[in-house]
Design an enzyme around this catalytic site. Structure first.
Site, PDB file in Angstrom:
ATOM      1  N   HIS A 228       0.841  -1.204   0.000  1.00  0.00           N
ATOM      2  CA  HIS A 228       0.000   0.000   0.000  1.00  0.00           C
ATOM      3  C   HIS A 228       0.881   1.261   0.000  1.00  0.00           C
ATOM      4  CE1 HIS A 228      -3.687   2.298   1.188  1.00  0.00           C
ATOM      5  NE2 HIS A 228      -2.745   3.122   1.640  1.00  0.00           N
ATOM      6  N   GLU A 229       1.825   1.285   0.920  1.00  0.00           N
ATOM      7  CA  GLU A 229       2.674   2.477   1.033  1.00  0.00           C
ATOM      8  C   GLU A 229       3.618   2.591  -0.161  1.00  0.00           C
ATOM      9  OE1 GLU A 229       1.833   4.650   3.051  1.00  0.00           O
ATOM     10  OE2 GLU A 229       0.564   3.460   4.375  1.00  0.00           O
TER      11      GLU A 229
ATOM     12  N   HIS B 118       3.771   6.760  -6.626  1.00  0.00           N
ATOM     13  CA  HIS B 118       3.037   7.942  -7.094  1.00  0.00           C
ATOM     14  C   HIS B 118       3.937   9.183  -6.986  1.00  0.00           C
ATOM     15  CE1 HIS B 118      -1.337   9.741  -7.068  1.00  0.00           C
ATOM     16  NE2 HIS B 118      -0.686   9.983  -8.185  1.00  0.00           N
TER      17      HIS B 118
ATOM     18  N   HIS C 243       1.842   4.610  -2.713  1.00  0.00           N
ATOM     19  CA  HIS C 243       1.983   6.060  -2.485  1.00  0.00           C
ATOM     20  C   HIS C 243       3.383   6.512  -2.888  1.00  0.00           C
ATOM     21  CE1 HIS C 243      -1.840   6.694  -0.578  1.00  0.00           C
ATOM     22  NE2 HIS C 243      -1.587   5.908   0.453  1.00  0.00           N
TER      23      HIS C 243
HETATM   24 ZN   LIG Z   1      -2.972   5.185   1.880  1.00  0.00          ZN
END
Ligand SMILES: [Zn+2]
Length: 257
Positions: free
Chosen positions: A49-50, A56, A53
């Site tokens: 998940h991280e 991104h 980010h």
């Molecule tokens: Zn998040």
């Protein structure tokens, strides 16, 4: 767990283009003396998940730092992160990163099948809860709280209740649900599920092309990840998908349809 944190933002302004700098930090239990640190499934999911980010931010190619990476509308900010979580359920990915810490054996097929099945355990209940929380959040921010005398009555009116809720309906959400009033989510709690609905469409595109297809991944990076908040993300999303968003994609991902 500690999230992905941007230390330096990418931009293309004077005096020179700035490259992004991001760190992912994870707190895990310290192993016993002489033992190795092992990660459980939840922890690996958090890393993925991280990492979403982080990517991104790392893939950002925008002019202004205020548009970089995760500086998108709330609707899109959790899309790259929740999308990356899907790799946890891909055999090819697990073969790359998951092996027995002593024997070096890969994760057996039957265990992977169990992991995939367990993903949807209580998915309907979770979906129901998040939709209800989103409605409640919207309600509080769209009304004059001064006139509300009975919070229990209000929640009964706002929530969709299933049979279990009606039987066990004694608790209040408004008084302890901090996302309603703090943490930048005010009237934006819906974005968790909305991001999930978007990422389910992206996942379908990846599945059609093959999860590790480089051409498709490059288009995803160029049309969405690299653009940060500099674009209308819905427009670019449809450019990438080459079709409209499918509202059923999320329900199918959760095996609810
Ligand atoms: Zn998040």
């Amino acid at each position: 767990m500690v999230p992905s944190e941007g230390i330096k933002s990418q931009h293309q302004l004077y005096p020179k283009e700035e490259k992004p700098f991001v760190v992912n930090v994870l707190n895990v239990l310290k192993p016993a003396a002489g033992e190795k640190t092992l990660l459980n499934l939840d922890e690996v999911e958090t890393i993925l998940h991280e990492l979403g980010h982080g990517l991104h931010t790392l893939f950002s190619k925008v002019k202004y730092a205020s548009h970089t990476g995760t500086h998108t509308p709330r609707d899109f900010v959790e899309v790259p992160s929740t999308f990356m979580e899907n790799f946890l359920y891909e055999r090819e990915f697990l073969d790359m990163v998951g092996k027995h810490f002593v024997s070096g054996e890969k994760i057996p097929n039957d265990l992977i099948e169990k992991i995939v099945k367990a993903r949807n355990n209580l998915a309907g209940t979770g979906l129901f809860r998040q939709v209800n929380y989103s409605l409640l959040d919207m309600y509080w921010h769209g009304t004059n709280g001064v006139n509300i005398q009975d919070i229990k009555k209000l929640e009964d009116e706002v929530f969709y209740r299933n049979a279990y809720d009606i039987e066990n309906n004694n608790s209040l959400v408004s008084t302890n649900f901090s996302h309603i009033f703090e943490g930048g989510y005010a009237a934006g709690y819906y974005s968790y599920k909305w991001s999930d609905a978007i990422q389910a469409n992206i996942l379908n595109k990846f599945k059609e092309a093959g999860m590790f297809n480089q051409e498709n991944a490059k288009r995803y990076r160029e049309l969405l990840l690299s653009k940060g908040g500099s674009i209308d993300h819905l427009e670019n999303l449809m450019l990438y998908l080459e079709k409209e968003l499918d509202p059923d994609a999320l329900l199918k991902l959760y095996n609810l349809k």
